[in-house]
Motif scaffolding. Structure first.
Motif, PDB file in Angstrom:
ATOM      1  N   LYS A 175       0.817  -1.223   0.000  1.00  0.00           N
ATOM      2  CA  LYS A 175       0.000   0.000   0.000  1.00  0.00           C
ATOM      3  C   LYS A 175       0.850   1.272   0.000  1.00  0.00           C
ATOM      4  O   LYS A 175       0.359   2.359   0.280  1.00  0.00           O
ATOM      5  N   GLN A 176       2.142   1.172  -0.245  1.00  0.00           N
ATOM      6  CA  GLN A 176       2.999   2.358  -0.272  1.00  0.00           C
ATOM      7  C   GLN A 176       3.886   2.397  -1.516  1.00  0.00           C
ATOM      8  O   GLN A 176       4.071   3.429  -2.125  1.00  0.00           O
ATOM      9  N   THR A 177       4.456   1.240  -1.852  1.00  0.00           N
ATOM     10  CA  THR A 177       5.437   1.202  -2.943  1.00  0.00           C
ATOM     11  C   THR A 177       4.762   0.960  -4.291  1.00  0.00           C
ATOM     12  O   THR A 177       3.884   0.108  -4.401  1.00  0.00           O
ATOM     13  N   VAL A 178       5.155   1.731  -5.280  1.00  0.00           N
ATOM     14  CA  VAL A 178       4.623   1.583  -6.632  1.00  0.00           C
ATOM     15  C   VAL A 178       5.782   1.263  -7.563  1.00  0.00           C
ATOM     16  O   VAL A 178       6.817   1.929  -7.524  1.00  0.00           O
ATOM     17  N   ILE A 179       5.636   0.232  -8.378  1.00  0.00           N
ATOM     18  CA  ILE A 179       6.648  -0.103  -9.384  1.00  0.00           C
ATOM     19  C   ILE A 179       6.139   0.400 -10.730  1.00  0.00           C
ATOM     20  O   ILE A 179       4.988   0.192 -11.080  1.00  0.00           O
ATOM     21  N   PHE A 180       7.011   1.121 -11.449  1.00  0.00           N
ATOM     22  CA  PHE A 180       6.582   1.689 -12.735  1.00  0.00           C
ATOM     23  C   PHE A 180       7.110   0.829 -13.873  1.00  0.00           C
ATOM     24  O   PHE A 180       8.317   0.624 -14.004  1.00  0.00           O
ATOM     25  N   ASN A 181       6.213   0.348 -14.710  1.00  0.00           N
ATOM     26  CA  ASN A 181       6.632  -0.493 -15.824  1.00  0.00           C
ATOM     27  C   ASN A 181       6.714   0.289 -17.127  1.00  0.00           C
ATOM     28  O   ASN A 181       7.331  -0.149 -18.078  1.00  0.00           O
ATOM     29  N   ASN A 182       6.075   1.464 -17.168  1.00  0.00           N
ATOM     30  CA  ASN A 182       6.008   2.208 -18.432  1.00  0.00           C
ATOM     31  C   ASN A 182       7.056   3.296 -18.551  1.00  0.00           C
ATOM     32  O   ASN A 182       6.913   4.226 -19.351  1.00  0.00           O
ATOM     33  N   LYS A 183       8.086   3.211 -17.733  1.00  0.00           N
ATOM     34  CA  LYS A 183       9.245   4.099 -17.829  1.00  0.00           C
ATOM     35  C   LYS A 183       8.936   5.589 -17.850  1.00  0.00           C
ATOM     36  O   LYS A 183       9.142   6.255 -18.870  1.00  0.00           O
ATOM     37  N   PRO A 184       8.429   6.147 -16.786  1.00  0.00           N
ATOM     38  CA  PRO A 184       8.324   7.615 -16.725  1.00  0.00           C
ATOM     39  C   PRO A 184       9.743   8.191 -16.770  1.00  0.00           C
ATOM     40  O   PRO A 184      10.561   7.871 -15.918  1.00  0.00           O
ATOM     41  N   THR A 185      10.018   8.982 -17.784  1.00  0.00           N
ATOM     42  CA  THR A 185      11.393   9.395 -18.052  1.00  0.00           C
ATOM     43  C   THR A 185      11.615  10.862 -17.718  1.00  0.00           C
ATOM     44  O   THR A 185      10.756  11.701 -17.995  1.00  0.00           O
ATOM     45  N   ILE A 186      12.777  11.147 -17.145  1.00  0.00           N
ATOM     46  CA  ILE A 186      13.129  12.543 -16.864  1.00  0.00           C
ATOM     47  C   ILE A 186      13.748  13.137 -18.122  1.00  0.00           C
ATOM     48  O   ILE A 186      14.850  12.760 -18.511  1.00  0.00           O
ATOM     49  N   VAL A 187      13.022  14.034 -18.765  1.00  0.00           N
ATOM     50  CA  VAL A 187      13.523  14.579 -20.027  1.00  0.00           C
ATOM     51  C   VAL A 187      14.084  15.986 -19.869  1.00  0.00           C
ATOM     52  O   VAL A 187      14.678  16.525 -20.804  1.00  0.00           O
ATOM     53  N   ALA A 240       8.654   4.028  -6.624  1.00  0.00           N
ATOM     54  CA  ALA A 240       8.512   5.088  -5.627  1.00  0.00           C
ATOM     55  C   ALA A 240       7.785   4.533  -4.425  1.00  0.00           C
ATOM     56  O   ALA A 240       6.997   3.582  -4.549  1.00  0.00           O
ATOM     57  N   THR A 241       8.067   5.121  -3.272  1.00  0.00           N
ATOM     58  CA  THR A 241       7.328   4.746  -2.069  1.00  0.00           C
ATOM     59  C   THR A 241       6.749   6.000  -1.435  1.00  0.00           C
ATOM     60  O   THR A 241       7.484   6.937  -1.115  1.00  0.00           O
ATOM     61  N   PHE A 242       5.444   6.019  -1.302  1.00  0.00           N
ATOM     62  CA  PHE A 242       4.789   7.129  -0.620  1.00  0.00           C
ATOM     63  C   PHE A 242       4.873   6.879   0.880  1.00  0.00           C
ATOM     64  O   PHE A 242       4.604   5.771   1.338  1.00  0.00           O
ATOM     65  N   GLY A 243       5.251   7.906   1.615  1.00  0.00           N
ATOM     66  CA  GLY A 243       5.530   7.706   3.045  1.00  0.00           C
ATOM     67  C   GLY A 243       4.301   7.750   3.923  1.00  0.00           C
ATOM     68  O   GLY A 243       3.221   8.164   3.510  1.00  0.00           O
ATOM     69  N   LYS A 244       4.514   7.294   5.150  1.00  0.00           N
ATOM     70  CA  LYS A 244       3.490   7.425   6.193  1.00  0.00           C
ATOM     71  C   LYS A 244       3.927   8.548   7.123  1.00  0.00           C
ATOM     72  O   LYS A 244       5.123   8.824   7.239  1.00  0.00           O
ATOM     73  N   THR A 295      10.334   4.846   5.640  1.00  0.00           N
ATOM     74  CA  THR A 295      10.171   4.816   4.188  1.00  0.00           C
ATOM     75  C   THR A 295      11.287   3.995   3.523  1.00  0.00           C
ATOM     76  O   THR A 295      11.023   3.236   2.589  1.00  0.00           O
ATOM     77  N   ILE A 296      12.515   4.138   4.013  1.00  0.00           N
ATOM     78  CA  ILE A 296      13.622   3.377   3.408  1.00  0.00           C
ATOM     79  C   ILE A 296      13.386   1.877   3.588  1.00  0.00           C
ATOM     80  O   ILE A 296      13.502   1.095   2.641  1.00  0.00           O
ATOM     81  N   MET A 297      12.996   1.487   4.801  1.00  0.00           N
ATOM     82  CA  MET A 297      12.752   0.058   5.041  1.00  0.00           C
ATOM     83  C   MET A 297      11.619  -0.464   4.167  1.00  0.00           C
ATOM     84  O   MET A 297      11.722  -1.537   3.567  1.00  0.00           O
ATOM     85  N   THR A 298      10.550   0.327   4.069  1.00  0.00           N
ATOM     86  CA  THR A 298       9.404  -0.085   3.246  1.00  0.00           C
ATOM     87  C   THR A 298       9.805  -0.192   1.782  1.00  0.00           C
ATOM     88  O   THR A 298       9.422  -1.130   1.083  1.00  0.00           O
ATOM     89  N   HIS A 299      10.603   0.789   1.340  1.00  0.00           N
ATOM     90  CA  HIS A 299      10.987   0.791  -0.078  1.00  0.00           C
ATOM     91  C   HIS A 299      11.883  -0.406  -0.410  1.00  0.00           C
ATOM     92  O   HIS A 299      11.686  -1.074  -1.425  1.00  0.00           O
ATOM     93  N   LEU A 300      12.859  -0.673   0.443  1.00  0.00           N
ATOM     94  CA  LEU A 300      13.779  -1.787   0.184  1.00  0.00           C
ATOM     95  C   LEU A 300      13.008  -3.107   0.142  1.00  0.00           C
ATOM     96  O   LEU A 300      13.231  -3.954  -0.730  1.00  0.00           O
ATOM     97  N   LYS A 301      12.067  -3.239   1.069  1.00  0.00           N
ATOM     98  CA  LYS A 301      11.274  -4.462   1.124  1.00  0.00           C
ATOM     99  C   LYS A 301      10.324  -4.552  -0.083  1.00  0.00           C
ATOM    100  O   LYS A 301      10.226  -5.586  -0.732  1.00  0.00           O
ATOM    101  N   GLY A 302       9.674  -3.422  -0.363  1.00  0.00           N
ATOM    102  CA  GLY A 302       8.685  -3.396  -1.441  1.00  0.00           C
ATOM    103  C   GLY A 302       9.282  -3.623  -2.821  1.00  0.00           C
ATOM    104  O   GLY A 302       8.612  -4.117  -3.723  1.00  0.00           O
ATOM    105  N   THR A 303      10.545  -3.205  -2.995  1.00  0.00           N
ATOM    106  CA  THR A 303      11.176  -3.371  -4.308  1.00  0.00           C
ATOM    107  C   THR A 303      12.142  -4.544  -4.305  1.00  0.00           C
ATOM    108  O   THR A 303      12.782  -4.817  -5.314  1.00  0.00           O
TER     109      THR A 303
END
Lengths: 335, 148
Positions: free
Chosen positions: A6-18, A185-189, A212-220
Motif C-alpha cells: 500500500k505504499q510502494t509503486v513499481i513503474f513499468n512504463n518508464k516515466p522518463t526525466i527529459v 517510488a514509495t509514498f511515506g506514512k 520509508t527506506i525500510m518499506t521501499h527496500l522491502k517493497g522493491t
C-alpha cells in the motif's frame, strides 16, 4: 499493478526525466554543488520588493527553465505538480497563475519534491498524463519570516538548527524520451516519535526516513548496496547520524553510498549549523548534482528519500510534537 | 513496544546525541560584548554630565539610554546588529540594546504588510511579553508600596 504494501509503486512504463533545472541562492552558489546549478542567483530578492514575491519568481524561473531544458513549450505540459513551504503554498499557486496550465498543489513540507516526482511518475505510468512538470522551491528569508524571527533580530541560533535553502528545482517527466527513468517510488506514512524541539528537525524526520527506506527496500526487493546513492532530503548532520543508528538497529547498514542533501549543499566552513533544509534543499540537489551524475553515468541507480517535518507555528506553540514524512523515488539511468 | 515508551526512549537517545553549546566561549563573548556596551553607556553618562552639568542624575540616565536605543535602531537598520547579536548573545540582549533591536527588527520586516497591520501590530510581537511583565510587575510593586 496494485502495490502490495500500500505504499510502494513499481513503474513499468518508464516515466522518463527529459528535462531539469535548478537555481541556487548566493550562499548555495558558493557550495559544493555550485558547478552543477543551472542558474546562480546574485540577488536573493530577484528585483522584487518582498521575499514572498522573490520566491514566487524563483519558481516561475525554475519551471520555465526546466520546460526549456526539455526542449518543450509551455502548452506541451499536461500538468504542473508543485509545492513550497509558505502558508497555503502561495508561491506555487501564484506561480501557476501565470502559466494557465493544470495545477496540482502539493504539500509535504521539505519532502514535496519527492512527493511530486512519485505522484508525477504514477500519473504517467498509469497513462493519465504524458508530460508532467514537478517543481519545488524555498527561500531562506521568507521561511525565517514565517517560522522564526525577523532577519535583523540579534538572536543566537541553537546548534541543532538548520539553514533553509534559497533555491529550488524542477523536473520534467515524460511518457517518452531519453533520460533517467523513475522505476519505483514509495509514498511515506506520517511518523511521529514525539520530538517537540522545533530547532531539531533532523531528529523529527529521521524516524520517517527510516520507515520509508525500510518499506521501499522491502517493497522493491532491493538492498542498500544496489544503489549508487541513497540521498535523504534534509536531515542535516545530526539527523543523518540518527538515521544511520536507527537503521542499524533494524539490521540495515547504510554505507559510503549514503548522503544527505542538507549536508551536500553547503561548504563545511559556512555557518549553517546542521546543514541545509527546506523544500528547495532536495529539489536543488536532485536537479543539479544528482541529475548531472545520472546523466554522465557516475550514478546508475539513485534513491532519493526527501523528508519533511509537518508542523506549523500554531501546532508547535500549542505543545504538539512534530510529525515527519518521507517519500522515496528510485531513479535509474536508462540503458 | 508501545509508542509512548518508544517515544520516551527516542527522546532520551536524541538528548544524549545533542551537540553541547560550549559554555566558556559563549560566556566570554557575552561578557566582552555586554561589557563593552555598558562601558559605552558609562562613557555617555560621564560625557553628558561634563557637557551639561545642570542635568540631574535621572535625566542623564535617560539621555544615555536614548543614545543607546537610537544607535541600536540605526545599527539594526543597517543590518549590523543581527551579526553582533549572534556573536554576543546575552551580552547584547540583557542591556537595553536587546529590547531596541527586538522592536526595530520586526517593524522593518513587516513594513510591506502596511503601517497598521504590519509595523504597528508586529512591532510588539517579540517585546510584547516584556511590556506585559513590566506593567504587571509595576502594578504589583505599587500595591505593595501602598500597603507598607
Amino acid at each position: 499493478m496494485v502495490s502490495t504494501n500500500k505504499q510502494t509503486v513499481i513503474f513499468n512504463n518508464k516515466p522518463t526525466i527529459v528535462g531539469s533545472y535548478s537555481i541556487g541562492g548566493p550562499l548555495e552558489s558558493k557550495g559544493p554543488i555550485s558547478d552543477y546549478l543551472s542558474y546562480k542567483l546574485q540577488d536573493d530578492k530577484l528585483n522584487e520588493d518582498t521575499f514572498e514575491k522573490a520566491e514566487r519568481k524563483l519558481l516561475e524561473h525554475i519551471i520555465f527553465g526546466a520546460i526549456d531544458n526539455a526542449g518543450l513549450k509551455l502548452n506541451d505540459i499536461d500538468v504542473l505538480l508543485g509545492g513550497d513551504l509558505l502558508n497555503q503554498i502561495v508561491s506555487s499557486s501564484f506561480a501557476a497563475r501565470k502559466f494557465g496550465i493544470t495545477f496540482i498543489g502539493l504539500y509535504s513540507a521539505c519532502a514535496t519534491m519527492a512527493e511530486s516526482l512519485a505522484l508525477g511518475a504514477t500519473l504517467i505510468d498509469r497513462q493519465v498524463f504524458s508530460k508532467v512538470c514537478c517543481a519545488t522551491a524555498s527561500h531562506f528569508s521568507s521561511a525565517e519570516r514565517q517560522y522564526r524571527f525577523p532577519l535583523e533580530l540579534g538572536n543566537q541560533r541553537p546548534p541543532t538548527s538548520q539553514w533553509t535553502v534559497t533555491g529550488g528545482g524542477a523536473t520534467i517527466l515524460s511518457a517518452r524520451g531519453d533520460g533517467p527513468v523513475i522505476t519505483s517510488a514509495t509514498f511515506g506514512k506520517v511518523v511521529d516519535f514525539g520530538i517537540k524541539d522545533v530547532n531539531n528537525m533532523g531528529a523529527c524526520m529521521a524516524p520517517a526516513a527510516m520507515d520509508t527506506i525500510m518499506t521501499h527496500l522491502k517493497g522493491t526487493n532491493t538492498k542498500v548496496e544496489d544503489y549508487d546513492l541513497i540521498a535523504t532530503g534534509d536531515l542535516g548532520k545530526l539527523g543523518s547520524e540518527i538515521l544511520v543508528d536507527l537503521l542499524e538497529r533494524k539490521g540495515i547498514k547504510l554505507g559510503q553510498n549514503y548522503s544527505d542533501c542538507g549536508n551536500l549543499i553547503y561548504n563545511k566552513q559556512e555557518k549553517v549549523f546542521m546543514g541545509g533544509s527546506g523544500s528547495g534543499c532536495s529539489a536543488t540537489v536532485l536537479n543539479s548534482y544528482i541529475m548531472h551524475k545520472l546523466l554522465n553515468g557516475d550514478f546508475k541507480k539513485v534513491l532519493l528519500v526527501a523528508t519533511g517535518a509537518l508542523l506549523s507555528t500554531t501546532t508547535s506553540q500549542q505543545g504538539d510534537s512534530i510529525p515527519g514524512i518521507a517519500h522515496a523515488v528510485c531513479i535509474e539511468r536508462s540503458k | 513496544m508501545d509508542s509512548e515508551k518508544r517515544n520516551q526512549n527516542y527522546n532520551m537517545y536524541v538528548d544524549a546525541k545533542l551537540p553541547k553549546t560550549k559554555l566558556f566561549p559563549s560566556v566570554a563573548k557575552a561578557f566582552l560584548v555586554g561589557g563593552l556596551i555598558c562601558c559605552f553607556g558609562q562613557l555617555c553618562l560621564d560625557l553628558y554630565a561634563y557637557w551639561w552639568p545642570t542635568l540631574s542624575e535621572a535625566e542623564l540616565g535617560t539621555a544615555m539610554l536614548s543614545t543607546i536605543i537610537f544607535l541600536t535602531a540605526i545599527l539594526t537598520g543597517f543590518g549590523v546588529f543581527d551579526w553582533l547579536g549572534a556573536f554576543g548573545g546575552a551580552g547584547t540582549v540583557i542591556p537595553i540594546t536587546g529590547f531596541a533591536n527586538a522592536i526595530v527588527s520586526p517593524s522593518m520586516e513587516f513594513k510591506k504588510e502596511g503601517i497598521i497591520f504590519g509595523i504597528c501590530v508586529k512591532m510588539f510581537s517579540i517585546v510584547g511579553p516584556v511590556i506585559v511583565f513590566g506593567v504587571v510587575g509595576s502594578v504589583a510593586a505599587g500595591l505593595i508600596y501602598l500597603i507598607i
